[in-house]
Write a protein that holds these residues in place. Structure first.
Motif, mmCIF file in Angstrom:
data_model
loop_
_atom_site.group_PDB
_atom_site.id
_atom_site.type_symbol
_atom_site.label_atom_id
_atom_site.label_comp_id
_atom_site.label_asym_id
_atom_site.label_seq_id
_atom_site.Cartn_x
_atom_site.Cartn_y
_atom_site.Cartn_z
ATOM 1 N N ASN A 1 -3.580 14.456 -10.214
ATOM 2 C CA ASN A 1 -3.889 15.881 -9.266
ATOM 3 C C ASN A 1 -2.673 16.483 -8.525
ATOM 4 O O ASN A 1 -3.119 17.536 -8.233
ATOM 5 N N GLU A 2 -1.314 16.527 -9.376
ATOM 6 C CA GLU A 2 -0.635 17.611 -8.750
ATOM 7 C C GLU A 2 -0.732 19.106 -8.692
ATOM 8 O O GLU A 2 -1.225 19.793 -7.781
ATOM 9 N N ALA A 3 -1.439 19.615 -10.217
ATOM 10 C CA ALA A 3 -1.123 21.084 -9.296
ATOM 11 C C ALA A 3 -3.077 21.034 -8.938
ATOM 12 O O ALA A 3 -3.198 21.763 -8.370
ATOM 13 N N ASP A 4 -4.025 20.430 -8.944
ATOM 14 C CA ASP A 4 -5.279 20.149 -8.899
ATOM 15 C C ASP A 4 -5.461 19.981 -6.829
ATOM 16 O O ASP A 4 -6.219 21.013 -6.347
ATOM 17 N N THR A 5 -4.326 19.580 -6.452
ATOM 18 C CA THR A 5 -3.939 19.680 -4.863
ATOM 19 C C THR A 5 -3.263 20.262 -4.576
ATOM 20 O O THR A 5 -2.609 20.570 -3.549
ATOM 21 N N ALA A 6 -2.329 20.375 -5.308
ATOM 22 C CA ALA A 6 -1.020 22.010 -4.769
ATOM 23 C C ALA A 6 -1.184 22.908 -3.824
ATOM 24 O O ALA A 6 -2.217 23.491 -4.358
ATOM 25 N N GLY A 7 -1.131 23.453 -2.565
ATOM 26 C CA GLY A 7 -1.997 24.795 -2.241
ATOM 27 C C GLY A 7 -3.213 23.960 -1.247
ATOM 28 O O GLY A 7 -3.508 25.563 -1.029
ATOM 29 N N ALA A 8 -3.101 22.902 -1.625
ATOM 30 C CA ALA A 8 -5.223 22.471 -1.378
ATOM 31 C C ALA A 8 -4.757 21.569 -0.250
ATOM 32 O O ALA A 8 -5.388 20.414 -0.756
ATOM 33 N N PRO A 9 -4.598 21.651 1.048
ATOM 34 C CA PRO A 9 -4.426 19.985 1.901
ATOM 35 C C PRO A 9 -5.805 19.716 2.430
ATOM 36 O O PRO A 9 -5.944 18.348 2.105
ATOM 37 N N ALA A 10 -6.699 20.244 1.972
ATOM 38 C CA ALA A 10 -8.055 19.362 2.632
ATOM 39 C C ALA A 10 -8.789 19.317 1.066
ATOM 40 O O ALA A 10 -9.255 17.964 1.164
ATOM 41 N N ARG A 11 -8.274 19.563 0.036
ATOM 42 C CA ARG A 11 -8.243 18.608 -1.517
ATOM 43 C C ARG A 11 -7.689 16.961 -1.396
ATOM 44 O O ARG A 11 -7.568 16.346 -1.617
ATOM 45 N N PHE A 12 -6.243 17.791 -0.786
ATOM 46 C CA PHE A 12 -5.495 16.576 -0.559
ATOM 47 C C PHE A 12 -6.240 15.318 0.163
ATOM 48 O O PHE A 12 -6.373 13.905 0.284
ATOM 49 N N ALA A 13 -6.548 15.853 1.499
ATOM 50 C CA ALA A 13 -6.733 14.837 2.325
ATOM 51 C C ALA A 13 -8.199 14.014 1.885
ATOM 52 O O ALA A 13 -8.183 13.034 2.245
ATOM 53 N N LEU A 14 -9.465 14.825 1.360
ATOM 54 C CA LEU A 14 -10.401 14.021 0.611
ATOM 55 C C LEU A 14 -9.557 12.899 0.209
ATOM 56 O O LEU A 14 -10.226 11.646 -0.311
ATOM 57 N N GLY B 1 -3.944 37.906 -15.835
ATOM 58 C CA GLY B 1 -4.390 38.043 -14.886
ATOM 59 C C GLY B 1 -4.754 37.318 -13.437
ATOM 60 O O GLY B 1 -4.575 37.869 -12.463
ATOM 61 N N ASP B 2 -5.055 35.722 -13.383
ATOM 62 C CA ASP B 2 -5.158 35.059 -13.013
ATOM 63 C C ASP B 2 -3.341 34.321 -11.660
ATOM 64 O O ASP B 2 -2.841 33.719 -12.575
ATOM 65 N N ASP B 3 -3.540 34.325 -10.848
ATOM 66 C CA ASP B 3 -2.684 33.535 -9.948
ATOM 67 C C ASP B 3 -2.826 31.879 -9.993
ATOM 68 O O ASP B 3 -3.419 32.194 -9.557
ATOM 69 N N VAL B 4 -2.064 31.446 -10.599
ATOM 70 C CA VAL B 4 -2.520 30.094 -10.801
ATOM 71 C C VAL B 4 -2.645 29.110 -9.915
ATOM 72 O O VAL B 4 -3.382 28.282 -9.781
ATOM 73 N N GLU B 5 -1.926 30.200 -8.488
ATOM 74 C CA GLU B 5 -1.595 29.129 -7.822
ATOM 75 C C GLU B 5 -3.536 28.630 -7.304
ATOM 76 O O GLU B 5 -3.506 27.972 -6.178
ATOM 77 N N LYS B 6 -3.863 30.082 -7.183
ATOM 78 C CA LYS B 6 -5.682 30.554 -6.748
ATOM 79 C C LYS B 6 -6.046 29.080 -7.177
ATOM 80 O O LYS B 6 -7.684 29.162 -7.311
ATOM 81 N N LEU B 7 -6.207 28.671 -8.297
ATOM 82 C CA LEU B 7 -7.103 28.341 -9.005
ATOM 83 C C LEU B 7 -6.985 26.626 -8.778
ATOM 84 O O LEU B 7 -6.242 25.801 -8.914
ATOM 85 N N HIS B 8 -8.416 25.903 -8.923
ATOM 86 C CA HIS B 8 -8.574 24.785 -9.150
ATOM 87 C C HIS B 8 -9.798 24.146 -9.471
ATOM 88 O O HIS B 8 -10.653 24.743 -9.787
ATOM 89 N N GLY B 9 -10.400 22.455 -9.563
ATOM 90 C CA GLY B 9 -11.707 22.183 -9.664
ATOM 91 C C GLY B 9 -11.415 22.682 -10.836
ATOM 92 O O GLY B 9 -10.722 22.526 -12.085
ATOM 93 N N LYS B 10 -13.093 22.991 -10.619
ATOM 94 C CA LYS B 10 -13.544 23.204 -12.511
ATOM 95 C C LYS B 10 -13.039 24.816 -12.689
ATOM 96 O O LYS B 10 -12.769 24.658 -14.447
ATOM 97 N N ARG B 11 -12.446 25.565 -11.435
ATOM 98 C CA ARG B 11 -11.903 26.922 -11.839
ATOM 99 C C ARG B 11 -11.008 27.297 -12.935
ATOM 100 O O ARG B 11 -10.308 27.249 -13.830
ATOM 101 N N LEU B 12 -10.048 25.458 -12.961
ATOM 102 C CA LEU B 12 -8.447 25.135 -13.088
ATOM 103 C C LEU B 12 -8.848 24.732 -14.271
ATOM 104 O O LEU B 12 -8.353 24.550 -15.641
#
Ligand SMILES: Nc1ncnc2c1ncn2[C@@H]1O[C@H](COP(=O)(O)OP(=O)(O)O)[C@@H](O)[C@H]1O
Ligand SMILES: [Mg+2]
Lengths: 284, 267
Positions: free
Chosen positions: A112-125, B65-76
């Motif tokens: 969950n580390e990368a997936d929820t980092a900087g995404a508080p809504a995801r973490f909260a869910l 070119g993708d800022d990894v900060e912005k990658l979540h879920g399916k895109r990640l």
């Protein structure tokens, strides 16, 4: 990941906690002894002795008449069926909820580390799902199967069905809790590797998680089935089918020799289930 | 365009453990780079950032070119598919058959239902066989993975990357648990694969000799920072001495990146 509500006891510092807990434990024990009315002398008093002799004496010889035995076949099978169906429902409830109640699956850890980092809504869910799953399991478990059976008898009527539901719900809670503990103890490295190929969580679960804990998982489930056999035998006392119904009738009629027969049947049944699950474990 | 770009990337673990102290790096597609440095320098942490397992604590990391900060879920997940990793401890699932460990490289492209089905009846025996043949252990395809030796398991891990067919291959000390002759063979294999299939190859190496022999670009990492980034002929004994000074190499090298070194958590 930061774990919420982390409790840690620092050993290096001198702490009063161990002493406090020790004292509390002793007091609890002493008070329980008094309140529950532990009175071993009962076995030596005249009245108590007579009751015991009457009960035990009444049990012999067991009622092995073919009529009574024939009467037992149906309820015995029914008890086993209740335990099997109940355990299946318990797995169907406990397995998915147990997965969600696994901390390093749902909220924390490397998945969950990368997936929820900087995404508080995801973490909260995820955190809410995790808490909900744990809460649900606690609720299922907190109510004894006997009480569940009682409620289901009211809801769906007499017979084996409320027994199945009672085992399913109460044992679903227990299975789910222990499943989540088994899952949490897994080696995370293979999971990390699977994740890095782009696998989703369910794929990671079935390729990396379940295989690692499979023997434990099966073993514990079988153990719970053994317990379910015993539980389904007494659920009949509240009208939820199986041998329990017969036990209740014999008790009420003071037919203690029938009770002994019932106990023998119960013993054989549990021994058989024990044997079967030992065989299955040996294969793993 | 650059494949990776790192600007002052730092990683601080809980309890103030600074693993990376601000790394700048840029990698072009198809490059082959070796990373060397003492154990505890932060090499594994860097690779776990590069394969999108960890997130930088500060600084920025771009991948294609993708800022990894912005990658979540399916895109990640889709982005992770592009990167194949060979781990120091192989990180295979011990109780699965070799074929499933190899085919797990396909998970990113398979549906969930399909991948479950494959556990009962492997979906692509042919490709798995092909990949295992490439690493020379095709006869082990239906063996249970924990029955293989360390070197064989490392080959299975490489076969998994072959099946994944990523654009980038990361290998974290792929040869630290095998004997020297096999080590050379494995490094050579990785180089060949990346050359023939035009893949970017980043390797952490315990062995300086292998790094200097096979890689056109060698980066030295120490205390979470890059201390040099040079072609092998420019790397002097003095540089190497500085890189490893204050460090006493032990046999078998490190194994300090255990997942959660923190005390057990009471629920
Ligand atoms: N998950 C972690 N939690 C806390 N500290 C870590 C973790 N992973 C690595 N570290 C620390 O970060 C530093 C760098 O480790 P690592 O990246 O494994 O170095 P290397 O691979 O070069 O040996 C070490 O001091 C290590 O103890
Ligand atoms: Mg390392």
């Amino acid at each position: 990941m930061k774990t919420p509500a982390r409790l840690s006891f620092n050993n290096s510092e001198k702490s009063v906690f161990p002493y406090l807990f020790g004292l509390l434990f002793v007091l609890t024990l002493a008070d329980s002894w008094r309140r529950v009315g532990v009175d071993l002398l009962v076995f030596f008093e005249r009245q108590g002795r007579e009751n015991i002799v009457k009960f035990l004496g009444g049990m012999f010889p067991p009622d092995l008449s073919s009529g009574f035995l024939a009467l037992m076949v149906g309820p015995t099978l029914e008890t086993i069926q209740i335990s099997v169906m109940g355990t299946l429902i318990a797995i169907a409830l406990g397995f998915p909820i147990g997965i969600l109640a696994t901390r390093n699956f749902s909220v924390g850890g490397i998945l969950n580390e990368a997936d929820t980092a900087g995404a508080p809504a995801r973490f909260a869910l995820r955190f809410s799902i995790y808490c909900f799953a744990r809460g649900l399991l606690s609720f299922f478990r907190a109510i004894p199967e006997f009480v569940w059976a009682f409620m289901f008898v009211r809801a769906v009527g007499l017979g084996p069905f409320p027994g199945v539901l009672a085992i399913g719900v109460a044992y679903g809670g227990m299975l789910g809790k222990v499943y989540s503990e088994i899952f949490e103890a897994v080696n995370p490295r293979p999971l990390e590797a699977l994740q890095s190929t782009g696998a989703n969580k369910l794929q990671i679960f079935f390729y990396g998680w379940l295989p690692q804990v499979f023997p434990n998982f099966i073993s514990y489930t079988l153990y719970r089935w053994e317990c379910a056999v015993r539980a389904s035998a007494i659920l009949g006392l509240v009208g939820a089918g199986g041998l329990g119904q017969q036990i209740e009738i014999s008790m009420r009629m003071f037919n203690f020799n029938e009770i002994l027969t019932l106990l023998i049947v119960l013993f054989l049944m549990v021994a058989a289930v024990d044997y079967i699950s030992a065989k299955v474990r040996a294969i793993l | 365009m650059e494949q990776y770009r790192l600007e002052k990337v730092a990683k601080v673990f809980s309890r103030q453990q600074i693993a990376l102290a601000g790394i700048d790096l840029s990698v072009r597609p198809g490059e082959k780079i070796a990373f060397i440095g003492p154990s505890g320098a932060g090499k594994t942490t860097l690779f776990r950032l590069l394969n999108l397992t960890l997130r930088p604590s500060s600084g920025r990391l771009w991948l294609d070119g993708d800022d990894v900060e912005k990658l979540h879920g399916k895109r990640l997940r889709e982005t992770r598919r592009k990167i194949g990793t060979v781990y120091q401890q192989h990180n295979l699932v011990p109780r699965l058959k070799v074929i499933h460990n190899v085919l797990s490289g396909r998970l990113g492209r398979w549906s969930t239902a399909g991948s479950l089905f494959s556990l009962l009846r492997p979906l692509d025996v042919e490709s798995a066989h092909q990949a295992l043949k490439q690493v020379g252990i095709e006869e082990k395809i239906f063996t249970r993975t924990d029955e293989l030796s360390g070197g064989q398991q490392q080959r299975v891990a490489i076969a998994r990357v072959l099946i994944q067919n990523p654009e980038i291959v990361l290998a974290d000390e792929p040869v630290s648990s095998v004997d020297p002759s096999l080590a050379t063979a494995i490094v050579r294999l990785l180089i060949e694969i990346s050359r023939d299939m035009h893949k970017t190859l980043l390797v952490n190496l315990h062995s300086v000799d292998l790094a200097l022999e096979f890689f056109p670009r060698v980066i030295g990492i120490k205390n979470g920072a890059a201390v040099f980034d040079l072609t092998p002929e420019k790397i002097t004994d003095g540089l190497l001495e500085d890189l490893y000074s204050g460090h006493f190499p032990q046999n078998g090298e490190d194994d300090i990146t255990d997942e959660n070194p923190s005390p057990p958590v009471l629920q």
